[in-house]
Design an enzyme around this catalytic site. Structure first.
Site, mmCIF file in Angstrom:
data_model
loop_
_atom_site.group_PDB
_atom_site.id
_atom_site.type_symbol
_atom_site.label_atom_id
_atom_site.label_comp_id
_atom_site.label_asym_id
_atom_site.label_seq_id
_atom_site.Cartn_x
_atom_site.Cartn_y
_atom_site.Cartn_z
ATOM 1 N N ALA A 60 42.316 34.505 43.908
ATOM 2 C CA ALA A 60 42.274 34.461 42.448
ATOM 3 C C ALA A 60 41.025 35.199 41.993
ATOM 4 O O ALA A 60 39.907 34.830 42.357
ATOM 5 C CB ALA A 60 42.259 33.014 41.962
ATOM 6 N N VAL A 86 38.246 32.779 46.036
ATOM 7 C CA VAL A 86 37.700 33.437 44.854
ATOM 8 C C VAL A 86 37.478 34.921 45.159
ATOM 9 O O VAL A 86 36.736 35.283 46.077
ATOM 10 C CB VAL A 86 36.388 32.777 44.404
ATOM 11 C CG1 VAL A 86 35.828 33.494 43.176
ATOM 12 C CG2 VAL A 86 36.611 31.303 44.089
ATOM 13 N N LYS A 87 38.130 35.749 44.385
ATOM 14 C CA LYS A 87 38.085 37.202 44.581
ATOM 15 C C LYS A 87 36.967 37.778 43.716
ATOM 16 O O LYS A 87 36.997 37.672 42.489
ATOM 17 C CB LYS A 87 39.448 37.787 44.196
ATOM 18 C CG LYS A 87 39.765 39.154 44.756
ATOM 19 C CD LYS A 87 41.222 39.479 44.406
ATOM 20 C CE LYS A 87 41.651 40.829 44.922
ATOM 21 N NZ LYS A 87 43.038 41.122 44.530
ATOM 22 N N VAL A 88 35.985 38.407 44.387
ATOM 23 C CA VAL A 88 34.760 38.853 43.733
ATOM 24 C C VAL A 88 34.587 40.360 43.936
ATOM 25 O O VAL A 88 34.776 40.860 45.050
ATOM 26 C CB VAL A 88 33.542 38.106 44.319
ATOM 27 C CG1 VAL A 88 32.253 38.547 43.637
ATOM 28 C CG2 VAL A 88 33.732 36.593 44.210
#
Length: 216
Positions: A60, A86-88
């Site tokens: 996400a 968590v996509k950073v």
């Protein structure tokens, strides 16, 4: 190599999952918008639905670009479901945030990687996954799969634990080459995965078997 489907389309996710080979899902704001999912509450609910459909990691993506905002947004995303990753983005504050998430037990996917140097930084920060965009590298006149090979070699030598998630995959041949190059995961549209099923000799052989079966 694990197979992730790169989409926010629930029907495609179900079809990929029904194949029995799906390990996870990646999404991004563009894919959400494509499905008409807009607004924070709707996006959060959509992620929750995907997590309930697939027993695997679901990336996400944060929309923030400063450290404090990435952390706050990432914590909200991680709270949706234990399978959320968590996509950073690969930026300075993104690396700082990945280190914070790692230290606090939150899985991460460092996205928009286009060089081995970026992959090294992401691994040092403790990213769970790193996402080289090989299709976009191909578009610029270079060979994206060569980058996968280079990163895989560096990670093996250095003992980095981050998994190489080959992204921006455009066709079945990309998947095959990434598997040979040492990618831990590939994420792609459903059509690319289904393309692995196809071969003209299989169709010819099956037609011959069915024809012979009628004669029995």
């Amino acid at each position: 190599m694990k197979f992730f489907v790169d989409t926010a389309n629930l029907n495609q996710i179900k079809e990929a999952n029904d194949l029995g080979i799906l390990d996870g899902v990646t999404t991004n704001p563009s894919l959400m918008a494509k499905e008409g999912v807009k607004g924070e509450e709707a996006i959060m609910n959509h992620y929750k639905t995907i997590c309930e459909m697939v027993d695997g990691d679901i990336s996400a993506e944060v929309l923030s670009v400063t450290f404090n905002e990435i952390i706050e947004e990432g914590k909200k995303l991680a709270a949706i479901h234990p399978n959320i990753v968590v996509k950073v983005p690969m930026i300075k504050d993104g690396i700082k945030a990945i280190k914070w998430f790692t230290d606090n037990g939150i899985k991460t996917n460092c996205t928009l990687i286009f060089s081995a140097g970026q992959a090294i930084l992401a691994a040092k920060a403790g990213a769970t996954y790193i996402s080289p965009f090989l299709g976009r590298i191909d578009d610029s006149g270079w060979d994206g799969v060569q980058l996968i090979e280079e990163i895989a070699q560096i990670y093996a030598v250095q003992g980095f634990k981050s998994e190489i998630l080959a992204a921006s995959i455009r066709n079945p041949n990309h998947i095959i080459r990434c598997a040979a190059a040492g990618a831990d995961v590939c994420t792609c549209p459903l059509d690319s995965i289904l393309g692995l099923l196809k071969h003209p000799l299989t169709d010819i052989g099956l037609a011959k078997f069915l024809e012979d079966a009628k004669k029995m």
